[in-house]
Write a protein that holds these residues in place. Structure first.
Motif, mmCIF file in Angstrom:
data_model
loop_
_atom_site.group_PDB
_atom_site.id
_atom_site.type_symbol
_atom_site.label_atom_id
_atom_site.label_comp_id
_atom_site.label_asym_id
_atom_site.label_seq_id
_atom_site.Cartn_x
_atom_site.Cartn_y
_atom_site.Cartn_z
ATOM 1 N N MET A 1 28.861 31.315 -38.356
ATOM 2 C CA MET A 1 28.650 30.851 -36.984
ATOM 3 C C MET A 1 27.597 29.741 -37.002
ATOM 4 N N LYS A 2 27.976 28.558 -36.593
ATOM 5 C CA LYS A 2 27.098 27.395 -36.683
ATOM 6 C C LYS A 2 26.453 27.128 -35.327
ATOM 7 N N THR A 3 25.121 27.004 -35.332
ATOM 8 C CA THR A 3 24.372 26.901 -34.075
ATOM 9 C C THR A 3 23.391 25.737 -34.135
ATOM 10 N N ILE A 4 23.232 25.053 -33.014
ATOM 11 C CA ILE A 4 22.252 23.982 -32.894
ATOM 12 C C ILE A 4 21.343 24.276 -31.705
ATOM 13 N N VAL A 5 20.070 23.917 -31.836
ATOM 14 C CA VAL A 5 19.085 24.074 -30.762
ATOM 15 C C VAL A 5 18.715 22.681 -30.276
ATOM 16 N N ALA A 6 18.845 22.435 -28.992
ATOM 17 C CA ALA A 6 18.581 21.102 -28.447
ATOM 18 C C ALA A 6 17.500 21.149 -27.378
ATOM 19 N N ILE A 7 16.669 20.132 -27.385
ATOM 20 C CA ILE A 7 15.645 19.944 -26.360
ATOM 21 C C ILE A 7 16.226 19.056 -25.262
ATOM 22 N N ARG A 8 16.119 19.486 -24.032
ATOM 23 C CA ARG A 8 16.571 18.687 -22.894
ATOM 24 C C ARG A 8 15.363 17.968 -22.297
ATOM 25 N N THR A 9 15.422 16.645 -22.220
ATOM 26 C CA THR A 9 14.264 15.918 -21.709
ATOM 27 C C THR A 9 14.644 14.553 -21.157
ATOM 28 N N ASN A 10 13.703 13.944 -20.426
ATOM 29 C CA ASN A 10 13.852 12.559 -19.962
ATOM 30 C C ASN A 10 12.636 11.719 -20.361
ATOM 31 N N ARG A 11 11.846 12.235 -21.312
ATOM 32 C CA ARG A 11 10.666 11.507 -21.773
ATOM 33 C C ARG A 11 10.307 12.041 -23.161
ATOM 34 N N TRP A 12 9.414 11.319 -23.868
ATOM 35 C CA TRP A 12 8.952 11.828 -25.154
ATOM 36 C C TRP A 12 7.437 11.793 -25.163
ATOM 37 N N THR A 13 6.828 12.963 -24.983
ATOM 38 C CA THR A 13 5.386 13.106 -24.868
ATOM 39 C C THR A 13 4.919 14.222 -25.800
ATOM 40 N N SER A 14 3.651 14.562 -25.683
ATOM 41 C CA SER A 14 3.114 15.658 -26.486
ATOM 42 C C SER A 14 3.816 16.976 -26.181
ATOM 43 N N GLU A 15 4.358 17.126 -24.979
ATOM 44 C CA GLU A 15 5.077 18.353 -24.626
ATOM 45 C C GLU A 15 6.316 18.538 -25.510
ATOM 46 N N GLU A 16 7.110 17.443 -25.612
ATOM 47 C CA GLU A 16 8.314 17.509 -26.423
ATOM 48 C C GLU A 16 7.970 17.646 -27.909
ATOM 49 N N GLU A 17 6.928 16.957 -28.343
ATOM 50 C CA GLU A 17 6.522 17.052 -29.747
ATOM 51 C C GLU A 17 6.090 18.480 -30.100
ATOM 52 N N ARG A 18 5.383 19.131 -29.174
ATOM 53 C CA ARG A 18 4.969 20.518 -29.407
ATOM 54 C C ARG A 18 6.178 21.429 -29.551
ATOM 55 N N LEU A 19 7.150 21.287 -28.634
ATOM 56 C CA LEU A 19 8.338 22.130 -28.702
ATOM 57 C C LEU A 19 9.125 21.854 -29.975
ATOM 58 N N LEU A 20 9.287 20.579 -30.323
ATOM 59 C CA LEU A 20 10.016 20.239 -31.536
ATOM 60 C C LEU A 20 9.369 20.880 -32.756
ATOM 61 N N ALA A 21 8.053 20.836 -32.832
ATOM 62 C CA ALA A 21 7.348 21.437 -33.974
ATOM 63 C C ALA A 21 7.635 22.930 -34.082
ATOM 64 N N SER A 22 7.781 23.598 -32.945
ATOM 65 C CA SER A 22 8.037 25.044 -32.965
ATOM 66 C C SER A 22 9.473 25.364 -33.325
ATOM 67 N N LEU A 23 10.372 24.365 -33.253
ATOM 68 C CA LEU A 23 11.796 24.583 -33.512
ATOM 69 C C LEU A 23 12.244 24.080 -34.874
ATOM 70 N N GLN A 24 11.339 23.582 -35.691
ATOM 71 C CA GLN A 24 11.721 22.871 -36.898
ATOM 72 C C GLN A 24 12.493 23.729 -37.895
ATOM 73 N N ALA A 25 12.388 25.030 -37.789
ATOM 74 C CA ALA A 25 13.143 25.885 -38.707
ATOM 75 C C ALA A 25 14.627 25.942 -38.347
ATOM 76 N N SER A 26 14.984 25.409 -37.181
ATOM 77 C CA SER A 26 16.367 25.442 -36.714
ATOM 78 C C SER A 26 17.022 24.067 -36.907
ATOM 79 N N ASP A 27 18.330 24.029 -36.725
ATOM 80 C CA ASP A 27 19.061 22.767 -36.656
ATOM 81 C C ASP A 27 18.797 22.204 -35.258
ATOM 82 N N VAL A 28 18.075 21.096 -35.152
ATOM 83 C CA VAL A 28 17.535 20.647 -33.864
ATOM 84 C C VAL A 28 18.052 19.264 -33.481
ATOM 85 N N ALA A 29 18.243 19.065 -32.188
ATOM 86 C CA ALA A 29 18.572 17.758 -31.631
ATOM 87 C C ALA A 29 17.811 17.600 -30.320
#
Length: 296
Positions: A1-29
């Motif tokens: 079963m293949k799964t991707i985790v995606a961040i939904r956003t309209n900007r790229w700030t420290s908020e998105e960077e923080r979330l991305l860092a916490s998701l790095q163990a997953s397949d992320v977009a």
């Protein structure tokens, strides 16, 4: 079963960077609404904008980027059709601890739709339900959800049809009501509750639409570890959010126009200064009360 985790956003700030860092163990977009030129997150990016949504046959109310989170799913599915399941996470979701354990718990779960406590909604008069009166209304917070590719393939044509209904521009169905009401009505789709699979992540956590939580109050507290919270903001964004919320509590001024018209600019300045002093005192009182609660 293949799964991707995606961040939904309209900007790229420290908020998105923080979330991305916490998701790095997953397949992320990142599914990026109206990405500014030159912005390049360090992972795969799926762009979504008016042109892309119109190309998918989706209706475009003015605020679709906020109201229609399911559009981000359809864009993600179209760009990455090789996946079986798709997570969508908003930047103000905070995983206190190792988020990989949260997502690992669902690796063998093949249900089509997963959300936090999806449940019936009693008030059929809600304007976002105008075009969904033929369905039993269901909702769940859209900030942390997972949909199967099969579910998205079934929902997309329904969303196209829904957006073509006459007279619903200001009452266009939002993501929560549209996605969960239709998924619940489809007997071929299975709907599940995230909380039942990982109760420890939610017990003692907080996941709602309001009020905003300051990340500083959560990050270093041992009691929050292994929990998920929403909505959470860094100090910069939290202060801006609270300030905006306070400023929005001024609707009563619209009824005071004749009286305000009798004030000079200098007198209005005095009024604003007094309001600031009162507001500052209220904020400090609330802060001190919070500090006293922590010390108990």
């Amino acid at each position: 079963m293949k799964t991707i985790v995606a961040i939904r956003t309209n900007r790229w700030t420290s908020e998105e960077e923080r979330l991305l860092a916490s998701l790095q163990a997953s397949d992320v977009a990142v599914v990026f609404h109206n990405r500014p030129e030159g912005v390049a997150p360090p992972v795969r990016v799926v762009d979504v904008n008016d042109e892309i949504c119109a190309g998918m046959g989706l209706g475009l109310p003015q605020d679709w980027g906020w109201r229609c989170g399911d559009y981000f799913y359809y864009a993600l599915r179209a760009a990455c059709p090789e996946y079986d399941h798709y997570w969508l996470v908003e930047p103000d979701v905070f995983f206190a601890g190792d988020a990989s354990g949260f997502f690992a718990a669902f690796e063998g779960d093949d249900r089509d739709v997963l959300a936090i406590d999806p449940k019936p909604f009693e008030d059929r008069s809600h304007p976002f339900l105008t075009s969904l009166q033929h369905l039993e209304p269901y909702r769940a917070i859209f900030a942390l959800t997972r949909f199967s590719g099969r579910a998205l393939d079934r929902l997309l044509p329904l969303r196209r049809e829904n957006g073509q209904r006459a007279g619903i521009k200001r009452r266009f169905a939002n993501d929560e009501f549209f996605a969960f009401s239709n998924a619940w009505a489809d007997e071929t789709l299975s709907v599940g509750n995230l909380v039942e699979t990982v109760p420890d992540w939610f017990e003692g956590g907080y996941f709602d639409t309001d009020p905003d939580l300051l990340i500083d109050a959560l990050r270093d507290d041992p009691a929050t570890q292994g929990k998920v919270f929403h909505p959470v903001k860094s100090k910069e964004h939290w202060v801006g959010s609270v300030a905006k919320r306070l400023a929005n509590k001024t609707g009563f001024l619209g009824k005071m126009g004749p009286s305000l018209a009798k004030l000079s600019d200098a007198e209005i300045e005095v009024l604003a200064d007094q309001a600031r002093a009162n507001l500052l005192a209220a904020i400090k009182t609330a802060r001190n009360a919070g500090g006293a609660s922590e010390r108990k």
